[in-house]
Design a protein around this motif. Structure first.
Motif, PDB file in Angstrom:
ATOM      1  N   LYS A  74       0.813  -1.199   0.070  1.00 63.14           N
ATOM      2  CA  LYS A  74       0.094  -0.005  -0.180  1.00 63.14           C
ATOM      3  C   LYS A  74       0.881   1.174   0.031  1.00 63.14           C
ATOM      4  CE  LYS A  74      -3.603  -2.426   2.466  1.00 63.14           C
ATOM      5  NZ  LYS A  74      -4.419  -2.626   3.889  1.00 63.14           N
ATOM      6  N   SER A  75       0.261   2.368  -0.519  1.00 65.15           N
ATOM      7  CA  SER A  75       0.943   3.479  -0.544  1.00 65.15           C
ATOM      8  C   SER A  75       0.330   4.514   0.448  1.00 65.15           C
ATOM      9  CB  SER A  75       1.236   4.001  -1.904  1.00 65.15           C
ATOM     10  OG  SER A  75       0.051   4.433  -2.341  1.00 65.15           O
ATOM     11  N   GLY A  76       0.999   5.569   0.883  1.00 63.88           N
ATOM     12  CA  GLY A  76       0.689   6.588   1.641  1.00 63.88           C
ATOM     13  C   GLY A  76       0.420   6.067   3.036  1.00 63.88           C
ATOM     14  N   GLY A  79       2.721   3.054   4.046  1.00 65.59           N
ATOM     15  CA  GLY A  79       2.672   1.872   3.388  1.00 65.59           C
ATOM     16  C   GLY A  79       4.100   1.708   2.840  1.00 65.59           C
ATOM     17  N   GLY A  80       4.326   0.682   2.376  1.00 68.37           N
ATOM     18  CA  GLY A  80       5.605   0.072   1.942  1.00 68.37           C
ATOM     19  C   GLY A  80       5.991   0.692   0.439  1.00 68.37           C
ATOM     20  N   SER A 108       5.408   6.790  -3.079  1.00 62.39           N
ATOM     21  CA  SER A 108       4.522   7.498  -4.271  1.00 62.39           C
ATOM     22  C   SER A 108       5.157   7.639  -5.611  1.00 62.39           C
ATOM     23  CB  SER A 108       3.992   8.854  -3.966  1.00 62.39           C
ATOM     24  OG  SER A 108       4.906   9.709  -3.613  1.00 62.39           O
ATOM     25  N   GLN A 109       6.519   7.598  -5.579  1.00 61.98           N
ATOM     26  CA  GLN A 109       7.252   7.478  -6.970  1.00 61.98           C
ATOM     27  C   GLN A 109       7.182   6.231  -7.627  1.00 61.98           C
ATOM     28  OE1 GLN A 109       9.833   8.400  -4.297  1.00 61.98           O
ATOM     29  NE2 GLN A 109       9.713  10.635  -4.394  1.00 61.98           N
ATOM     30  N   ASN A 110       6.988   5.044  -6.752  1.00 66.01           N
ATOM     31  CA  ASN A 110       6.963   3.796  -7.436  1.00 66.01           C
ATOM     32  C   ASN A 110       5.611   3.328  -7.620  1.00 66.01           C
ATOM     33  OD1 ASN A 110       9.734   3.475  -7.035  1.00 66.01           O
ATOM     34  ND2 ASN A 110       9.734   2.535  -5.148  1.00 66.01           N
ATOM     35  N   GLY A 111       4.723   4.131  -7.263  1.00 64.82           N
ATOM     36  CA  GLY A 111       3.317   3.391  -7.229  1.00 64.82           C
ATOM     37  C   GLY A 111       2.517   3.841  -8.350  1.00 64.82           C
TER      38      GLY A 111
END
Length: 88
Positions: free
Chosen positions: A55-57, A81-82, A85-88
Motif C-alpha cells: 500500500k502507499s501513503g 505503506g511500503g 508515491s514515486q513507485n506506485g
C-alpha cells in the motif's frame, strides 16, 4: 503395479484435503484501541500485524500483541505503506 499407481493417485487427491484441514492458529478476538501518542505499550510477543507492504501513503495498521502478564491486546495506528508515491 496397478495397485501402486492407484495408491499414488488416491494419495495425490487426498493430500491437499489433509493440508487444508489443518487450521492456522486462531487470533484471539480483542477490542482494538486507538493508539495515542506517548501511550505505553507492554509488548512481550507480537501475534499479528497488518501487512501494508503493498500500500502507499499513510494507512491504518493493527498490531495484536501479548503483554508480559500474558494478556492479549490490539492497537490501531497509522503508518506509511511500503510503496512510495514515486513507485506506485
Amino acid at each position: 503395479m496397478k495397485f501402486a499407481a492407484l495408491n499414488a493417485s488416491v494419495l495425490a487427491v487426498l493430500a491437499p484435503l489433509a493440508i487444508a484441514s489443518e487450521k492456522a492458529p486462531a487470533t484471539p478476538k480483542v477490542e482494538v484501541q486507538e493508539y495515542q501518542y506517548g501511550m505505553q505499550l507492554d509488548i512481550d510477543q507480537v501475534l499479528q500485524r497488518t501487512d501494508n507492504s503493498r500500500k502507499s501513503g499513510v494507512v491504518p495498521s493493527v498490531l495484536v500483541y501479548r503483554d508480559s502478564q500474558g494478556e492479549v491486546h490490539a492497537v490501531r495506528f497509522m503508518e506509511w505503506g511500503g510503496l512510495s508515491s514515486q513507485n506506485g
